[in-house]
Design a protein around this motif. Sequence first.
Motif, PDB file in Angstrom:
ATOM      1  N   ALA A  48      17.796  58.636  41.173  1.00  0.00           N
ATOM      2  CA  ALA A  48      17.283  57.541  40.358  1.00  0.00           C
ATOM      3  C   ALA A  48      18.016  56.242  40.623  1.00  0.00           C
ATOM      4  O   ALA A  48      17.514  55.157  40.299  1.00  0.00           O
ATOM      5  N   ILE A  49      19.216  56.297  41.226  1.00  0.00           N
ATOM      6  CA  ILE A  49      19.965  55.081  41.543  1.00  0.00           C
ATOM      7  C   ILE A  49      19.330  54.325  42.713  1.00  0.00           C
ATOM      8  O   ILE A  49      19.314  53.086  42.760  1.00  0.00           O
ATOM      9  N   THR A  50      18.790  55.018  43.674  1.00  0.00           N
ATOM     10  CA  THR A  50      18.289  54.399  44.931  1.00  0.00           C
ATOM     11  C   THR A  50      17.218  53.345  44.684  1.00  0.00           C
ATOM     12  O   THR A  50      17.214  52.305  45.371  1.00  0.00           O
ATOM     13  N   PRO A  51      16.248  53.490  43.771  1.00  0.00           N
ATOM     14  CA  PRO A  51      15.266  52.424  43.562  1.00  0.00           C
ATOM     15  C   PRO A  51      15.904  51.130  43.096  1.00  0.00           C
ATOM     16  O   PRO A  51      15.510  50.041  43.517  1.00  0.00           O
ATOM     17  N   PHE A  52      16.930  51.247  42.234  1.00  0.00           N
ATOM     18  CA  PHE A  52      17.586  50.035  41.761  1.00  0.00           C
ATOM     19  C   PHE A  52      18.398  49.380  42.882  1.00  0.00           C
ATOM     20  O   PHE A  52      18.505  48.139  42.970  1.00  0.00           O
ATOM     21  N   GLU A  53      19.003  50.186  43.768  1.00  0.00           N
ATOM     22  CA  GLU A  53      19.689  49.611  44.934  1.00  0.00           C
ATOM     23  C   GLU A  53      18.710  48.861  45.852  1.00  0.00           C
ATOM     24  O   GLU A  53      19.007  47.790  46.396  1.00  0.00           O
ATOM     25  N   TRP A  54      17.544  49.403  46.012  1.00  0.00           N
ATOM     26  CA  TRP A  54      16.518  48.736  46.865  1.00  0.00           C
ATOM     27  C   TRP A  54      16.112  47.403  46.248  1.00  0.00           C
ATOM     28  O   TRP A  54      15.948  46.408  46.954  1.00  0.00           O
ATOM     29  N   LEU A  55      16.015  47.342  44.903  1.00  0.00           N
ATOM     30  CA  LEU A  55      15.684  46.083  44.235  1.00  0.00           C
ATOM     31  C   LEU A  55      16.800  45.058  44.418  1.00  0.00           C
ATOM     32  O   LEU A  55      16.540  43.849  44.546  1.00  0.00           O
ATOM     33  N   MET A  56      18.052  45.509  44.427  1.00  0.00           N
ATOM     34  CA  MET A  56      19.155  44.554  44.592  1.00  0.00           C
ATOM     35  C   MET A  56      19.180  43.955  45.992  1.00  0.00           C
ATOM     36  O   MET A  56      19.393  42.754  46.171  1.00  0.00           O
ATOM     37  N   VAL A  57      18.974  44.782  47.017  1.00  0.00           N
ATOM     38  CA  VAL A  57      19.021  44.247  48.391  1.00  0.00           C
ATOM     39  C   VAL A  57      17.818  43.355  48.668  1.00  0.00           C
ATOM     40  O   VAL A  57      17.842  42.533  49.596  1.00  0.00           O
ATOM     41  N   ARG A  58      16.769  43.485  47.837  1.00  0.00           N
ATOM     42  CA  ARG A  58      15.580  42.651  48.027  1.00  0.00           C
ATOM     43  C   ARG A  58      15.489  41.520  46.996  1.00  0.00           C
ATOM     44  O   ARG A  58      14.493  40.803  46.926  1.00  0.00           O
ATOM     45  N   ALA A  59      16.509  41.306  46.162  1.00  0.00           N
ATOM     46  CA  ALA A  59      16.458  40.281  45.119  1.00  0.00           C
ATOM     47  C   ALA A  59      16.500  38.895  45.738  1.00  0.00           C
ATOM     48  O   ALA A  59      17.246  38.648  46.716  1.00  0.00           O
ATOM     49  N   GLN A  60      15.755  37.923  45.138  1.00  0.00           N
ATOM     50  CA  GLN A  60      15.714  36.556  45.631  1.00  0.00           C
ATOM     51  C   GLN A  60      16.429  35.610  44.684  1.00  0.00           C
ATOM     52  O   GLN A  60      16.812  34.501  45.085  1.00  0.00           O
ATOM     53  N   THR A  61      16.621  36.030  43.430  1.00  0.00           N
ATOM     54  CA  THR A  61      17.259  35.149  42.439  1.00  0.00           C
ATOM     55  C   THR A  61      18.390  35.927  41.763  1.00  0.00           C
ATOM     56  O   THR A  61      18.418  37.181  41.749  1.00  0.00           O
ATOM     57  N   GLU A  97      18.801  36.313  38.647  1.00  0.00           N
ATOM     58  CA  GLU A  97      18.253  37.100  37.536  1.00  0.00           C
ATOM     59  C   GLU A  97      17.751  38.439  38.036  1.00  0.00           C
ATOM     60  O   GLU A  97      17.952  39.471  37.384  1.00  0.00           O
ATOM     61  N   GLN A  98      17.040  38.469  39.162  1.00  0.00           N
ATOM     62  CA  GLN A  98      16.522  39.732  39.710  1.00  0.00           C
ATOM     63  C   GLN A  98      17.691  40.660  40.056  1.00  0.00           C
ATOM     64  O   GLN A  98      17.659  41.861  39.778  1.00  0.00           O
ATOM     65  N   PHE A  99      18.717  40.075  40.684  1.00  0.00           N
ATOM     66  CA  PHE A  99      19.850  40.911  41.079  1.00  0.00           C
ATOM     67  C   PHE A  99      20.590  41.454  39.836  1.00  0.00           C
ATOM     68  O   PHE A  99      20.969  42.628  39.753  1.00  0.00           O
ATOM     69  N   GLY A 100      20.789  40.573  38.825  1.00  0.00           N
ATOM     70  CA  GLY A 100      21.488  41.015  37.610  1.00  0.00           C
ATOM     71  C   GLY A 100      20.721  42.081  36.846  1.00  0.00           C
ATOM     72  O   GLY A 100      21.302  43.015  36.300  1.00  0.00           O
ATOM     73  N   SER A 101      19.380  41.952  36.764  1.00  0.00           N
ATOM     74  CA  SER A 101      18.561  42.957  36.052  1.00  0.00           C
ATOM     75  C   SER A 101      18.665  44.315  36.728  1.00  0.00           C
ATOM     76  O   SER A 101      18.827  45.355  36.077  1.00  0.00           O
ATOM     77  N   ALA A 102      18.557  44.309  38.081  1.00  0.00           N
ATOM     78  CA  ALA A 102      18.647  45.592  38.800  1.00  0.00           C
ATOM     79  C   ALA A 102      20.038  46.208  38.618  1.00  0.00           C
ATOM     80  O   ALA A 102      20.197  47.427  38.436  1.00  0.00           O
ATOM     81  N   LEU A 103      21.065  45.312  38.686  1.00  0.00           N
ATOM     82  CA  LEU A 103      22.438  45.808  38.521  1.00  0.00           C
ATOM     83  C   LEU A 103      22.681  46.371  37.113  1.00  0.00           C
ATOM     84  O   LEU A 103      23.420  47.327  36.929  1.00  0.00           O
ATOM     85  N   ARG A 104      22.028  45.805  36.069  1.00  0.00           N
ATOM     86  CA  ARG A 104      22.188  46.283  34.691  1.00  0.00           C
ATOM     87  C   ARG A 104      21.553  47.654  34.526  1.00  0.00           C
ATOM     88  O   ARG A 104      22.149  48.573  33.970  1.00  0.00           O
ATOM     89  N   TRP A 105      20.354  47.865  35.012  1.00  0.00           N
ATOM     90  CA  TRP A 105      19.648  49.127  34.780  1.00  0.00           C
ATOM     91  C   TRP A 105      20.180  50.260  35.648  1.00  0.00           C
ATOM     92  O   TRP A 105      19.958  51.416  35.342  1.00  0.00           O
ATOM     93  N   ILE A 106      20.855  49.870  36.748  1.00  0.00           N
ATOM     94  CA  ILE A 106      21.403  50.937  37.591  1.00  0.00           C
ATOM     95  C   ILE A 106      22.525  51.700  36.892  1.00  0.00           C
ATOM     96  O   ILE A 106      22.898  52.804  37.278  1.00  0.00           O
TER      97      ILE A 106
END
Length: 974
Positions: free
Chosen positions: A47-60, A62-71
């Motif tokens: 379940a961690i891997t989807p959030f890691e994929w969102l972080m490496v693909r974040a553009q802002t 906010e996107q990076f912080g949200s993915a990092l929070r839910w991971i």
Amino acid sequence: MHWVTHVLSATAVACVTLAFVHIFVWLREPIRRTHLLFFIAALSVAAITPFEWLMVRAQTPEQFGSALRWIQVPLTFAVVALVWFLWLRLGTCCLWLALSAAGLRVLSMLLGFWFTPNVHFRKITEVRHVSLFGGEIVSAPIGIVSPWAVVPQLSAWVLLIFVIYASIKIWRSAERAERRGVLIVAGATMVFVITAAGQGALILTGVLVSPPFISFPFLAIILAMAFELSQDVIRATRLARVVKSNEERLALAQEAAEIGTFDWDIQTGKVLWNENLESIYGFRGGNFGGRSEDWQKRVHPDDLSRCEADIAESIRDQRSGWQSEYRMFRADTNEMRWIYAKARFFYDADGKPTRMLGINMDITDRKVAETARRSSELKFSGIVNSAMDAIVSVDESQHVVLFNSAAEKMFGYAATEMIGKKIDILIPEQYRPAHAEHLRSFGEAGVTSRAMGRLQPIYGRKSDGTEFPIEASISQIKSNGERIYTVIMRDITERKRAEEAVQTSEAKFRNMADTAPVLIWVSGPDKLCTYFNQGWLRFTGRQMEEELGSGWTEGIHPEDLARCLDSFDTAFESRQPLQIEYRLRAATGEYRWIYDSGTPRFSSEGEFLGFIGTCIDITDRKRTEESIKKAHAELNELKNQLQAENIVLQEEIRLAHPVTSMVGQSKAIQYVQYKIGQVAQTDSTVLILGETGTGKELVARAIHEQSKRKDRSLIRVNCAALSPTLIESELFGHERGAFTGAAARKIGRFELANHGTLFLDEIGELPLELQTKLLRVLQEGEFERLGSSHTIKVDVRIIAATNRNMEAAIEKGVFREDLWYRLNVFPITVPPLRQHREDIPLLVEHFAKAFSVSLGKPINEISAATMRKLCDYSWPGNIRELANVVERGVINSTGPVLHIADQFASLSTSESASTQARTLAEIERDYIIRVLEEVYWKIEGPSGAAAILGLNPSTLRTRMAKLGIRRSAQVAQR
């Protein structure tokens, strides 16, 4: 698609695949909790891997912080599962370190959601795009470091410390095969912690510009966990095969041995039974429910609580095993069977019981055998120890092998002292060789039993050296080829003494019986006599042999024989004392009356032994009784005759003194008759007053004849005619010997007058000392005879009469005032003749007629001169004087006409003139006669004529002879 995406996808697929493989293992065996923890950890990493994929693909940012929070959510689950797995795998030690690592990880997750901006790494200000290996462009955070970022770092390093400490501890104590698994898991964990923590520290400090790839280091530990668990599965599979093979062999052995096995999951309550166990409990065709409650229903209620308490105690004390015996009821037949159970407990890492494996065996047959054996032993032991006789068993070497309680009491030795010792200690020294020879010959002869001491006494020896007589019986049995001799002994010391006492007692009894003045006999329970004393033999003149048995009945009179035998039979059947009278032939041939008294005899145990009896000669008493009966019959005849004569006498008295003999028609006489009629029907006391000769006794008779007591006697007592010494005896009677001359009992006048009337004439002359006793009779109706203390109650009506002035007597103290008031209930005053002179002609005619009949002289007429002369006289002697004059006239008359020769002064002539016309001798003669008539011709005594005249009694008699004064027969009769 870039290679980062491929790696993340591969990591997720690998983790999911491994997770589902081990979840299936856990579902098959829920007890393997490490597989469940691996499933949680692997699924969390995936379940961690989807959030890691969102972080490496974040553009802002906010996107990076949200993915990092839910991971942080799957990461926390993964860390907690990893910590729990390591704690179980590495020996469940240092729990506080494991809890600290897991707690810090959970705290970092909560802080990540609670505070904004993100506090785990730094405040993200922008996202930089960097090129990784292969030129792939990924997003990386840029920002300011937050002080809260230390929390996840601490969690990682605490976990590292826990793994290192636990690994070192297990490495020292674990076996070689276990060390490899610890090394792999611990090493992978240290790689994960160092990599993850180091990567995070470099990113926070800005040294490394890259996304935090947590799944990559986590994959290392996941693979290590999977490898170790796979080895467990492989070992379990091999072990299962071995177990299955062993189970098959064990099942065959259990079936042959009729042993049932069970597996109880304590946590779930499910129970697995093999077929043997189901068969033992009577479950057919899979009817066993598979729950512990099904077992509890079959256990006996009295044993269930005990078994459950033992199991609970074993679990509480963390014992490894438990065994017990209990009763159960088969499910098919409800038959009770005994079960032997033995089991082993298994505990988890927390010390909680997980499983209970064990066996059951049906031991009913063994229990029955044990019960029978125990019962037999108890019975034997109870019989032996409760026996009143001493029981001693010895082997061939004469060593004691059994010594019961009675033997302990008899010989004074304890059983523990005697077991193993030779029996010689119980035998007096002089009898020991004979006893040893007897045992030898007894055994060789093969005799099974023999009694000793009956014909020739034998002796035993107590602990204090005392020798005593015994009776014994000896028997032998063979046990394992060896002879065992058992001797049963009884102390007969008391019996010997009793026998000697009985012999002495019998001798004393026979001596006493032969010298007793009575006839004595003894019989047995069969009614046959066994003994007669010398008195009986002398009385009958027969020999003992002739009387024994039933021979004694030959001497009974034929008329008494049947009655006598019936009485004996009844007494013997009822066991009650016997009393009978019969005639027995004496040595002289005469039949004499015998009084026979028999008493049943019983032993101390209550056994009926027969009768013992005594006889006495009552012939003289019988003759006396016959004489008494004859005298009694004669007495009854005399009594009846006396009663008849009494009736005739009463009738004659009534004829001689009829009520109509109270002659007179004057008002004075009619008033007296009226008063008589008033009081006659009552029981009141009557006091009759009047001068001498007025007819007071006639009034008393009239009252009695008209009363309810007329059928009973009227008893008259002249109190003036009896001496003071005799009047008490006359009134109240006396006992024999009460005073000198009292030769027999005398019935007093009060007893004779019981239920009748007692006329006390001249009551004023009653002595003062008797007045008190008379008062008691009047008040209470009871008195005592002279010489007796027995109180006699009487029902007597009292009529008293007197011519004295009672008031003057009371004033002088010669008469009790209370007695006067008690007598003066109903006074009747009889008038003197001078007060009813009109009745004189009737009285003269009445007396003339009566005396003419009694004297045999027919008087048909009374001359006028005579009647006038009689009517003119004052009659100081009243009616008695008139009767005397008429009687003398009838005597002196020679024809049918009554003439009175006496000279009377007329009423007109004064008394002094009359006296002058007479001589002194005539006056003296008349006066003496008048006084004598007043006292009924009583001369002596204080109330006699001599005392009244002031003369000596002898002087008065001389004067009476000189003056020719004699008491006529009629006066004497009256």
